[in-house]
Design an enzyme around this catalytic site. Structure first.
Site, PDB file in Angstrom:
ATOM      1  N   GLU A 106       0.817  -1.203   0.000  1.00 32.58           N
ATOM      2  CA  GLU A 106       0.000   0.000   0.000  1.00 32.58           C
ATOM      3  C   GLU A 106       0.849   1.251   0.000  1.00 32.58           C
ATOM      4  O   GLU A 106       2.002   1.245   0.447  1.00 32.58           O
ATOM      5  CB  GLU A 106      -0.892   0.023   1.244  1.00 32.58           C
ATOM      6  CG  GLU A 106      -2.002  -0.983   1.168  1.00 32.58           C
ATOM      7  CD  GLU A 106      -2.981  -0.801   2.287  1.00 32.58           C
ATOM      8  OE1 GLU A 106      -4.186  -0.755   2.001  1.00 32.58           O
ATOM      9  OE2 GLU A 106      -2.566  -0.696   3.444  1.00 32.58           O
ATOM     10  N   CYS A 119       3.433   8.224   1.382  1.00 32.55           N
ATOM     11  CA  CYS A 119       4.106   7.239   2.226  1.00 32.55           C
ATOM     12  C   CYS A 119       4.173   5.944   1.415  1.00 32.55           C
ATOM     13  O   CYS A 119       3.137   5.416   1.019  1.00 32.55           O
ATOM     14  CB  CYS A 119       3.269   7.072   3.497  1.00 32.55           C
ATOM     15  SG  CYS A 119       3.843   5.778   4.594  1.00 32.55           S
ATOM     16  N   CYS A 126       7.620  -7.367   6.149  1.00 29.63           N
ATOM     17  CA  CYS A 126       8.812  -6.827   6.802  1.00 29.63           C
ATOM     18  C   CYS A 126       9.423  -7.911   7.670  1.00 29.63           C
ATOM     19  O   CYS A 126       8.700  -8.713   8.265  1.00 29.63           O
ATOM     20  CB  CYS A 126       8.442  -5.614   7.668  1.00 29.63           C
ATOM     21  SG  CYS A 126       9.873  -4.771   8.401  1.00 29.63           S
ATOM     22  N   CYS A 130       8.948  -6.179  14.713  1.00 31.87           N
ATOM     23  CA  CYS A 130       8.530  -5.334  15.835  1.00 31.87           C
ATOM     24  C   CYS A 130       7.120  -5.785  16.278  1.00 31.87           C
ATOM     25  O   CYS A 130       6.207  -5.847  15.459  1.00 31.87           O
ATOM     26  CB  CYS A 130       8.521  -3.866  15.435  1.00 31.87           C
ATOM     27  SG  CYS A 130      10.133  -3.279  14.868  1.00 31.87           S
ATOM     28  N   CYS A 133       3.781  -3.791  15.497  1.00 27.79           N
ATOM     29  CA  CYS A 133       3.531  -3.407  14.115  1.00 27.79           C
ATOM     30  C   CYS A 133       2.942  -4.592  13.346  1.00 27.79           C
ATOM     31  O   CYS A 133       3.512  -5.683  13.345  1.00 27.79           O
ATOM     32  CB  CYS A 133       4.842  -2.956  13.466  1.00 27.79           C
ATOM     33  SG  CYS A 133       4.698  -2.592  11.707  1.00 27.79           S
ATOM     34  N   CYS A 357       0.190   4.460  10.795  1.00 27.30           N
ATOM     35  CA  CYS A 357       1.405   3.652  10.870  1.00 27.30           C
ATOM     36  C   CYS A 357       1.199   2.269  11.467  1.00 27.30           C
ATOM     37  O   CYS A 357       0.537   2.108  12.473  1.00 27.30           O
ATOM     38  CB  CYS A 357       2.427   4.354  11.768  1.00 27.30           C
ATOM     39  SG  CYS A 357       3.300   5.641  10.933  1.00 27.30           S
TER      40      CYS A 357
HETATM   41  N1  SAH Z   1      10.761  -0.068   8.884  1.00 31.64           N
HETATM   42  C1  SAH Z   1      10.775   1.370   8.965  1.00 31.64           C
HETATM   43  C2  SAH Z   1       9.488   1.989   8.423  1.00 31.64           C
HETATM   44  C3  SAH Z   1       8.314   1.519   9.238  1.00 31.64           C
HETATM   45  S1  SAH Z   1       6.798   2.428   9.334  1.00 31.64           S
HETATM   46  C4  SAH Z   1      10.933   1.772  10.414  1.00 31.64           C
HETATM   47  O1  SAH Z   1      10.751   0.948  11.281  1.00 31.64           O
HETATM   48  O2  SAH Z   1      11.279   2.917  10.666  1.00 31.64           O
HETATM   49  C5  SAH Z   1       7.115   3.954  10.068  1.00 31.64           C
HETATM   50  C6  SAH Z   1       6.936   4.058  11.559  1.00 31.64           C
HETATM   51  O3  SAH Z   1       5.692   3.532  12.068  1.00 31.64           O
HETATM   52  C7  SAH Z   1       8.040   3.353  12.335  1.00 31.64           C
HETATM   53  O4  SAH Z   1       8.555   4.247  13.269  1.00 31.64           O
HETATM   54  C8  SAH Z   1       7.282   2.263  13.032  1.00 31.64           C
HETATM   55  O5  SAH Z   1       7.944   1.830  14.197  1.00 31.64           O
HETATM   56  C9  SAH Z   1       5.952   2.930  13.299  1.00 31.64           C
HETATM   57  N2  SAH Z   1       4.893   1.991  13.689  1.00 31.64           N
HETATM   58  C10 SAH Z   1       4.800   0.682  13.404  1.00 31.64           C
HETATM   59  N3  SAH Z   1       3.693   0.159  13.940  1.00 31.64           N
HETATM   60  C11 SAH Z   1       3.057   1.150  14.591  1.00 31.64           C
HETATM   61  C12 SAH Z   1       1.843   1.230  15.323  1.00 31.64           C
HETATM   62  N4  SAH Z   1       1.081   0.152  15.507  1.00 31.64           N
HETATM   63  N5  SAH Z   1       1.515   2.410  15.847  1.00 31.64           N
HETATM   64  C13 SAH Z   1       2.288   3.509  15.651  1.00 31.64           C
HETATM   65  N6  SAH Z   1       3.426   3.495  14.958  1.00 31.64           N
HETATM   66  C14 SAH Z   1       3.829   2.330  14.430  1.00 31.64           C
END
Ligand code: SAH
Length: 400
Positions: A106, A119, A126, A130, A133, A357
């Protein structure tokens, strides 16, 4: 908490067909010559690609007899829109794309008064695991090719130019690598994408370096490599905890490169570019939002060229975690600012379409259905406003 293994090497799947955007200008000219056409046709094709022209019939500077053939050979449609979802009065639009092998990713286009940001995803799924996420929990399907990543930005630029986003025709100004995937785990393709984003039109999208943000969990060698590239793009580091004990669990890559090492690498980037980096910190109720952690983070960052972008946690299905309550968030902000750390709270766009996010989990399915009837490229795509279902990513680093 589910402990998933860290995955660095993307599974190899069938490669997407060759695309002009994967090639250097010289390679593209050679490819055109191999097809029996003068090399300058590569430049004509590039111009059409970056202008968002997908219909060969509109490529009127190419002889009619070769349009179809050249477009098929060098501009194959790699991203098929499955659906658009709009929110915020049409100013936020999320698009679900199907790739040649059925993988789904997306992108989210967000229009603000002063800028328009897309974005984009750099991987399908991924491997960074984490636990808060959704994408991280779905695992890694594969790396996207450069053309698949670039195509998301080109489509967003075209949508802005064509007036598809509320507010009339406009210009795409910003790109953030905050969709699915860890961009620095797909370094070579992301590097190529940066070139395409920054190269002036008509051979690229001509964005300003500072308007492009690469967000990473903190792959230290890759941050160093990016530093050496001499690009003044914006770096964002997903920290989420100031102490290794907690960060080991929230961002598992921390067991390989810890807080001090990641910040050291980001400091190196800041020294080289002279620009502040961004620290992303998702506030999770009773997990990382305590006042003592705000103080710890403040101490850690006070003397650094960094800025904190707090993200209220977007809950993911099955997770026991929740966003911090507003008073805890406000206290966290106040303590960081008192420590002298510039701090903002991310404006989460498209919350009514899950356009936030970390909620992206579309790995290989749409709404639980492994494959669906696809619209022909260029055909109308159903537009679902404020739909309940769907997956998401998005939100934006609020630096203009
Ligand atoms: N892999 C990259 C891009 C990820 S998305 C990274 O980790 O930076 C961008 C941001 O969204 C990252 O900071 C990620 O940690 C955050 N993110 C992931 N899941 C989330 C959630 N459930 N709520 C808020 N932010 C989240």
């Amino acid at each position: 908490m589910t402990a998933l293994p860290l995955v660095f090497d993307a599974p190899r799947r069938t490669k997407p067909p060759r695309h002009l955007a994967d090639l250097t200008r010289e390679e593209a000219r050679a490819a055109v010559a191999e097809l029996g056409q003068p090399a300058f046709r590569a430049d004509q094709l590039a111009r059409h690609f970056y202008a968002g022209v997908t219909d060969p019939a509109q490529m009127t500077d190419l002889p009619a007899a070769v349009r179809e053939g050249l477009a098929a050979a060098l501009l194959p449609g790699l991203l098929t829109p499955v659906r658009h979802q709009s929110a915020d009065g049409g100013r936020t639009r999320k698009t679900l794309w199907r790739l040649h092998d059925g993988a789904l990713v997306e992108s989210v286009l967000m229009r603000y008064p002063e800028r328009a940001t897309v974005c984009i995803s750099s991987q399908a799924g991924c491997g960074m695991a984490c636990p808060f996420c959704a994408t991280g929990q779905s695992g890694l399907t594969r790396n996207l090719s450069a053309a698949e990543i670039i195509g998301q930005a080109v489509a967003a630029a075209a949508a802005m130019a064509n007036g598809e986003i509320a507010g009339g025709p406009g210009r795409l100004s910003n790109v953030v690598f905050m969709g699915m995937g860890e961009p620095l785990a797909n370094y070579a393709r992301v590097r190529k994408t940066l070139d395409a984003l920054l190269t002036p039109a008509p051979h690229g999208l001509g964005l300003a370096q500072r308007s492009v943000t690469v967000s990473t969990v903190g792959l230290v060698p890759a941050i160093r490599k990016l530093t050496e590239e001499g690009l003044n793009v914006t770096l964002a580091v997903s920290l989420h905890a100031p102490d290794d004990e907690l960060r080991d669990t929230l961002v598992p890559i921390n067991t390989r490169w810890n807080v001090e090492e990641v910040l050291g690498a980001a400091d190196g980037f800041a020294r080289r570019t002279g620009r502040r980096y961004s620290i992303e910190y998702a506030l999770i109720r009773d997990i990382n939002d305590q006042p003592f952690r705000a103080d710890l983070l403040g101490k850690l960052l006070a003397k650094r060229l960094a800025h904190v972008n707090l993200i209220p946690l977007n809950p993911t299905p099955g997770s026991k975690w929740d966003a911090s309550p507003l008073p805890a968030q406000q206290e966290f902000v106040a303590r960081l600012r008192a420590a002298g750390v510039p701090t903002t709270v991310r404006d989460t766009r498209g919350s009514d379409i899950d356009g936030a996010c970390g909620q992206l989990a579309a790995a290989d399915q749409v709404d639980g259905v492994p494959s669906i009837a696809l619209p022909v490229p260029g055909a109308d795509v159903p537009s679902v406003g404020g739909a309940e279902e769907g997956v998401a990513l998005g939100a934006e680093s609020d630096q203009g």
